[in-house]
Design a protein around this motif. Structure first.
Motif, mmCIF file in Angstrom:
data_model
loop_
_atom_site.group_PDB
_atom_site.id
_atom_site.type_symbol
_atom_site.label_atom_id
_atom_site.label_comp_id
_atom_site.label_asym_id
_atom_site.label_seq_id
_atom_site.Cartn_x
_atom_site.Cartn_y
_atom_site.Cartn_z
ATOM 1 N N PHE A 13 15.279 -5.330 -19.718
ATOM 2 C CA PHE A 13 15.332 -6.133 -20.929
ATOM 3 C C PHE A 13 15.779 -5.240 -22.078
ATOM 4 O O PHE A 13 15.754 -4.006 -22.001
ATOM 5 N N GLY A 14 16.191 -5.878 -23.138
ATOM 6 C CA GLY A 14 16.521 -5.185 -24.374
ATOM 7 C C GLY A 14 16.029 -6.007 -25.537
ATOM 8 O O GLY A 14 16.008 -7.237 -25.465
ATOM 9 N N GLN A 15 15.609 -5.319 -26.588
ATOM 10 C CA GLN A 15 15.129 -6.037 -27.761
ATOM 11 C C GLN A 15 15.549 -5.309 -29.029
ATOM 12 O O GLN A 15 15.435 -4.090 -29.131
ATOM 13 N N LEU A 16 16.031 -6.084 -29.962
ATOM 14 C CA LEU A 16 16.393 -5.585 -31.282
ATOM 15 C C LEU A 16 15.422 -6.167 -32.293
ATOM 16 O O LEU A 16 15.153 -7.371 -32.287
ATOM 17 N N THR A 17 14.883 -5.307 -33.162
ATOM 18 C CA THR A 17 13.962 -5.741 -34.212
ATOM 19 C C THR A 17 14.487 -5.291 -35.561
ATOM 20 O O THR A 17 14.900 -4.137 -35.737
ATOM 21 N N LEU A 18 14.464 -6.209 -36.523
ATOM 22 C CA LEU A 18 14.795 -5.911 -37.916
ATOM 23 C C LEU A 18 13.600 -6.300 -38.760
ATOM 24 O O LEU A 18 13.023 -7.379 -38.572
ATOM 25 N N GLY A 19 13.213 -5.414 -39.693
ATOM 26 C CA GLY A 19 12.028 -5.703 -40.471
ATOM 27 C C GLY A 19 12.079 -5.154 -41.871
ATOM 28 O O GLY A 19 13.013 -4.433 -42.257
ATOM 29 N N THR A 20 11.075 -5.520 -42.659
ATOM 30 C CA THR A 20 10.971 -5.009 -44.012
ATOM 31 C C THR A 20 10.783 -3.498 -43.982
ATOM 32 O O THR A 20 10.430 -2.913 -42.967
ATOM 33 N N GLY A 21 11.013 -2.882 -45.139
ATOM 34 C CA GLY A 21 10.979 -1.421 -45.189
ATOM 35 C C GLY A 21 12.213 -0.796 -44.582
ATOM 36 O O GLY A 21 12.211 0.399 -44.252
ATOM 37 N N GLY A 22 13.282 -1.591 -44.416
ATOM 38 C CA GLY A 22 14.501 -1.076 -43.805
ATOM 39 C C GLY A 22 14.314 -0.724 -42.340
ATOM 40 O O GLY A 22 14.996 0.166 -41.823
ATOM 41 N N GLU A 23 13.423 -1.445 -41.648
ATOM 42 C CA GLU A 23 13.105 -1.103 -40.264
ATOM 43 C C GLU A 23 14.145 -1.643 -39.298
ATOM 44 O O GLU A 23 14.549 -2.802 -39.363
ATOM 45 N N LYS A 24 14.559 -0.772 -38.382
ATOM 46 C CA LYS A 24 15.454 -1.136 -37.283
ATOM 47 C C LYS A 24 14.877 -0.523 -36.010
ATOM 48 O O LYS A 24 14.605 0.680 -35.965
ATOM 49 N N VAL A 25 14.702 -1.365 -34.986
ATOM 50 C CA VAL A 25 14.093 -0.908 -33.739
ATOM 51 C C VAL A 25 14.931 -1.392 -32.566
ATOM 52 O O VAL A 25 15.336 -2.555 -32.517
#
Length: 756
Positions: free
Chosen positions: A178-190
Motif C-alpha cells: 500500500f501507499g499513503q500520502l498525507t497533507l496536514g497543517t504545519g506544512g506537514e507532508k507524509v
C-alpha cells in the motif's frame, strides 16, 4: 545513512469498521451475521491477544488489557504512541523537550525525565532497551496491546506498571502493499508505504515498509522569524521470514530511524516579554504569573533549538517446534544517538540578562545495547501450560550535559569533548560519564486448570541489574576524589540492583464471555545514577535544592487487582472492569535546576495508589458502535525525606481521572462506496506537577473527529481528520517554578491511501 531516497508510505488512518474495536479491540474475526428474522443482536468480534506469550482471547485473560487491531488502528487514526494512550484509561503521556523524550504515567507510576519507563515496550517479541525508542512513528502495525498492572514476572525489570506489546504486519505468499500520502497543517507532508510477498513460495518471505515525514512546525518564534518545532522523520523497516523446515522458522528484522527536529523549546512564565521577544528588565521575574493553566504557543529563545535522533536496530529471532514445546531465541543489537541543544533559562531573545542569566545548553547521549532471550513455551491446551526462559542485556552509554556562554554566534555541537576555549560558544559547565550496565533475568510461568472453570497462574522472575558509571575527568565539578587519567579506578562508581518479581492470579470463567479474577504481583524498576556532582550543584543553586544525590535507588511495587469481564445483550455489549491497590517504594521524581542546567532525580520514599478502570464497547445497530472508558487513580505520598511537609499530598504527574467517549458509524452511500464517521472525546483530569502540590493543571477535554470515504473492497480510501478540533490551548508539561511547554494545537490532515 540517509533514508531520504527510499520509496513509499503506509498510513495509519482511513475509514472503516466497527468502532468497538478502537477502544478494546484487536478483533481478528468478523462479527457474526444478524439473523433478520430472529432479530437477534449482532455480536462483537472475538478479540485475540498475546498478553501472556500465547494466543488467547481478551475475555479469557486475567488482567486489564486494552487491545487495538490493525483496523482499529486505522479507524482511530493512530500515528504515534500518544494517540492510543489518549484513548486508554489510566494512561497519560507528555512529550516535550525532544523527539526521544516522553513521560508515561500508567496507574499512577510515572516516567520522569532521564528516568526509566514504568512499563516494558515489546516490539515483535523484542523488549526495547531504551525509553528513547518509544516515540517512533507507528505505521504498518498489526496490533497494539496495553497491559495494565505489574507485568515484571513476564516482561522484566521495568514492567512494574504494565507492558505495551506492538506487532508489525507480517509477510505471506501474496504479493501486495500500500501507499499513503498525507497533507496536514504545519506544512506537514507524509509518505508511507509497504511491499510484501514471497521470494520462495511457502518458504521465504519479505516485507519492506518505509515512512518519511516532513513538517515545518506548529509553534512560532517571532524573534527568529521561524517555526520552533520543525520535524523530519525517515524510517525504514525490513523483515525476512524463512521457514527453514516445518519445525524451524527464522526472522531477520531491521529498523532504521533518522530524526531532525527543533527541540529544547521551553518557556519561563515569570519573565515578562516585550513584543520583540526580549525580556522586560524592569519587571523580569514576576512569580505571581505561575499558573499551569496558562499556556502560550509563542517561543522567544534567541537560539533555535536543535534535536537529532538516530536509531539502528537489527534483530534475529528463531522458533523451533520441539513437539512438547516451542524453543524461541532472540538476539538484538541497538544503537541510539540523540543530541539536543538550545537556549538556556530564561528562554528569551535577550542575551546575558543582568549579566548572569541566559546562555546555551546541550545534551548528547550515545547508547549501544545487545540483548539475548531464550524461552521454552508449551502448547496452548487444557490442563497445564507453562513457559520459562533466560534474558540478558548489556548496555554502554555515554552522556554529556553542557552549558555555554552565549556570544550571539550560535551553539557549538558538543558531544564527547567540551569546548572551554571556543571562540563562538565557550563551554561553562560540563557533566559527562560513561556507563556500563549488565542486566540478567531468569523467568517462568505456569497456568493450571484446577477445573473447567478455574485457572491458577504463577509467574516468577528474578532480575539483576549491575551498573557502572565512570566520570569524565574533564568534568567541571563533582569529579570523585583522586579521579584522574592516571587513576581511572577512582573515577568509577558501581551499584547492583536486584529483585524477585512474583505474580499470582486466580481466574474463574463462568462462560465463554464472562470471568472474574484476582491477582497479586510485585514490580521492580531499576535504580540508576544521576550525573556525578549534580548533588553538589543542586545544593549550591540559587535557591538551593536539597536532597539531591548522585544515585537513586530501585523502585519496588506491591499490587493487588480484582477484575471482572463480561458480554451482555447477547454479545452486543462488552464490559470490562478492574480495581487495584499499589504500594510504591522509592518512586523517582524529576527536579530541574535551571540556573545550572541540571536535570536530576530524587526519590519519593513511599506512595500509595488506589484506583481502577471500566471500559465498555457496544454494537448499537448496523454499522454503528459506541465505546467508553473511565480510569481513576487516587495517589497519596506516605513518606518523602526531601520534604516531609509533602506527606499526604498527591503524587506528581498522576491525573486523578482519565476518560474517553466515542462512536463510529459506517454505512454504504452506494453499492461500492462506504462512508465512515467517527468522533472521540477525551478527558485528562486534574494533576499536580510537584510533591508539594503547589499548583495544578485543571481538567482538559479534547475532541478528535474523522470522516473517511472508501471503496467496499478496501482498495482505496480518503480520510479527513481533525485532532484537538476545538483548538484547546493547554500545557503538555509544567515543571515546578514555571517552566512550561505547550501541547499541540488543532491539527487537520488529509490521507489518501491505495492498497494493492
Amino acid at each position: 545513512m540517509s533514508l531520504s531516497t527510499f520509496p513509499g508510505r503506509l498510513a495509519l488512518l482511513s475509514s472503516a469498521l466497527v468502532m468497538a474495536w478502537p477502544l478494546i479491540a484487536g478483533a481478528q474475526t468478523e462479527p457474526a451475521a444478524k439473523d433478520a428474522e430472529a432479530q437477534e443482536p449482532e455480536k462483537l468480534g472475538t478479540v485475540v491477544i498475546q498478553a501472556r506469550g500465547r494466543t488467547e482471547t481478551l475475555q479469557s485473560v486475567p488482567m486489564s488489557v486494552k487491545a487495538f487491531s490493525a483496523k482499529a488502528i486505522e479507524d482511530a487514526g493512530i500515528r504515534k504512541p500518544g494517540d492510543f494512550v489518549a484513548i486508554t484509561p489510566n494512561l497519560s503521556l507528555a512529550e516535550t523537550q525532544s523527539v526521544g523524550t516522553s513521560f508515561m504515567t500508567i496507574r499512577g507510576l510515572s516516567q520522569v525525565r532521564n528516568g526509566e519507563a514504568p512499563m516494558a515496550v515489546v516490539v515483535d517479541g523484542v523488549i526495547q532497551s531504551d525509553a528513547k525508542q518509544f516515540t517512533q512513528e507507528l505505521f504498518d502495525v498489526q496490533s497494539i496491546e496495553v497491559l495494565r498492572g505489574p507485568q515484571g514476572a513476564l516482561y522484566g525489570r521495568n514492567a512494574s506498571g504494565g507492558a505495551i506489546l506492538i506487532r508489525t504486519k507480517q509477510p505471506g505468499n501474496r504479493f501486495g502493499g500500500f501507499g499513503q500520502l498525507t497533507l496536514g497543517t504545519g506544512g506537514e507532508k507524509v509518505l508511507q508505504g509497504a511491499l510484501s510477498g514471497a521470494l520462495v513460495e511457502d518458504r521465504l518471505f519479505f516485507r519492506l515498509a518505509g515512512s518519511v515525514t516532513d513538517r515545518e512546525g506548529y509553534f512560532d518564534n517571532p524573534g527568529l522569524g521561524r517555526k520552533a518545532d520543525s520535524y523530519r522523520d525517515e524510517t525504514l523497516r525490513g523483515l525476512l521470514t524463512w521457514n527453514v523446515t516445518s519445525a524451524l522458522t527464522l526472522d531477520l528484522r531491521t529498523n532504521f530511524v533518522r530524526d531532525r527536529a527543533g527541540g529544547g523549546n521551553f518557556q519561563y512564565q515569570p519573565t515578562h516579554l516585550k513584543a520583540d521577544c526580549t525580556a522586560d528588565e524592569a519587571n523580569a521575574f514576576d512569580f505571581t504569573r505561575l499558573d499551569p493553566n496558562v499556556a502560550s504557543r509563542i517561543f522567544c529563545a534567541n537560539n533555535m533549538g536543535r534535536n537529532t535522533r538516530d536509531m539502528d536496530e537489527v534483530t534475529i529471532k528463531a522458533d523451533y517446534d520441539l513437539g512438547f514445546a516451542t524453543l524461541t531465541g532472540v538476539a538484538s543489537h541497538n544503537k541510539i544517538n540523540e543530541y539536543l541543544s538550545g537556549d538556556q533559562f530564561p528562554y528569551t531573545a535577550t542575551r546575558n540578562l543582568f549579566g548572569m542569566f541566559d546562555g546555551t545548553q546541550s545534551q548528547f547521549v550515545d547508547t549501544r545495547s545487545d540483548s539475548v532471550e531464550v524461552r521454552l513455551t508449551s502448547p496452548t491446551r487444557k490442563g497445564l501450560r507453562w513457559m520459562g526462559g533466560l534474558y540478558g542485556l548489556r548496555t554502554q552509554r555515554f552522556i554529556s550535559t553542557t552549558t555555554g556562554s552565549d556570544l550571539g554566534k550560535g551553539v557549538d555541537f558538543i558531544s564527547y569533548d567540551p569546548a572551554f576555549s571556543s571562540a563562538t560558544n565557550p563551554t561553562l559547565s560540563w557533566f559527562a560519564d560513561h556507563n556500563r550496565n549488565t542486566a540478567s533475568a531468569v523467568f517462568g510461568n505456569v497456568d493450571y486448570d484446577l477445573s473447567p472453570k478455574v485457572e491458577a497462574s504463577l509467574a516468577l522472575r528474578y532480575d539483576r541489574d549491575e551498573r557502572e558509571q565512570r566520570v569524565d575527568t574533564r568534568q567541571s565539578v563533582g569529579v570523585p576524589a583522586g579521579c584522574s587519567g592516571a587513576n581511572p579506578s577512582a573515577c568509577t562508581k558501581t551499584a547492583t540492583y536486584s529483585a524477585m518479581q512474583p505474580k499470582i492470579s486466580l481466574r474463574y470463567k463462568a462462560d465463554d464471555g464472562s470471568l472474574s479474577y484476582a491477582s497479586l504481583g510485585k514490580g521492580f524498576r531499576s535504580g540508576q545514577f544521576n550525573q556525578s556532582g549534580v548533588g553538589a550543584a543542586a545544593a549550591g543553586a540559587s535557591p538551593p535544592v536539597n536532597g539531591v544525590k548522585d544515585q537513586i535507588g530501585a523502585e519496588t511495587t506491591n499490587s493487588f487487582e480484582l477484575g471482572y469481564k463480561t458480554l451482555l445483550l447477547g454479545g452486543a455489549l462488552q464490559l470490562n472492569t478492574a480495581v487495584f491497590k499499589t504500594e510504591v517504594k522509592n518512586a523517582p521524581y524529576f527536579v530541574f535546576i535551571g540556573s545550572v542546567g541540571a536535570q536530576v532525580l530524587v526519590p519519593l520514599d513511599k506512595v500509595s495508589l488506589t484506583g481502577g478502570e471500566i471500559e465498555a464497547v457496544a454494537h448499537l445497530g448496523s454499522g454503528l458502535d459506541a465505546y467508553a472508558g473511565l480510569g481513576v487513580t487516587h495517589s497519596e505520598i506516605k513518606a518523602y525525606e526531601v520534604n516531609p511537609a509533602a506527606v499526604g499530598k498527591q503524587a506528581p504527574y498522576v491525573p486523578k481521572v482519565s476518560a474517553n467517549l466515542g462512536a463510529q458509524y459506517r454505512f454504504a452511500i452506494s453499492p461500492g462506496l462506504n462512508l465512515t464517521l467517527r468522533g472521540d472525546l477525551m478527558l485528562k483530569g486534574k494533576q499536580y506537577w510537584d510533591p508539594e502540590n503547589s499548583l495544578a493543571r485543571g481538567d482538559i477535554t479534547l475532541l478528535n473527529l474523522r470522516v473517511a470515504l472508501g471503496d467496499a473492497k478496501g482498495r482505496w480510501s480518503a480520510a479527513l481528520s481533525v485532532n484537538n478540533a476545538t483548538n484547546k490551548l493547554y500545557n503538555a508539561e509544567w515543571v515546578s517554578g514555571g517552566f512550561t511547554a505547550p501541547a499541540l494545537p488543532r491539527i487537520v490532515r488529509l490521507d489518501l491511501r491505495h492498497n494493492f
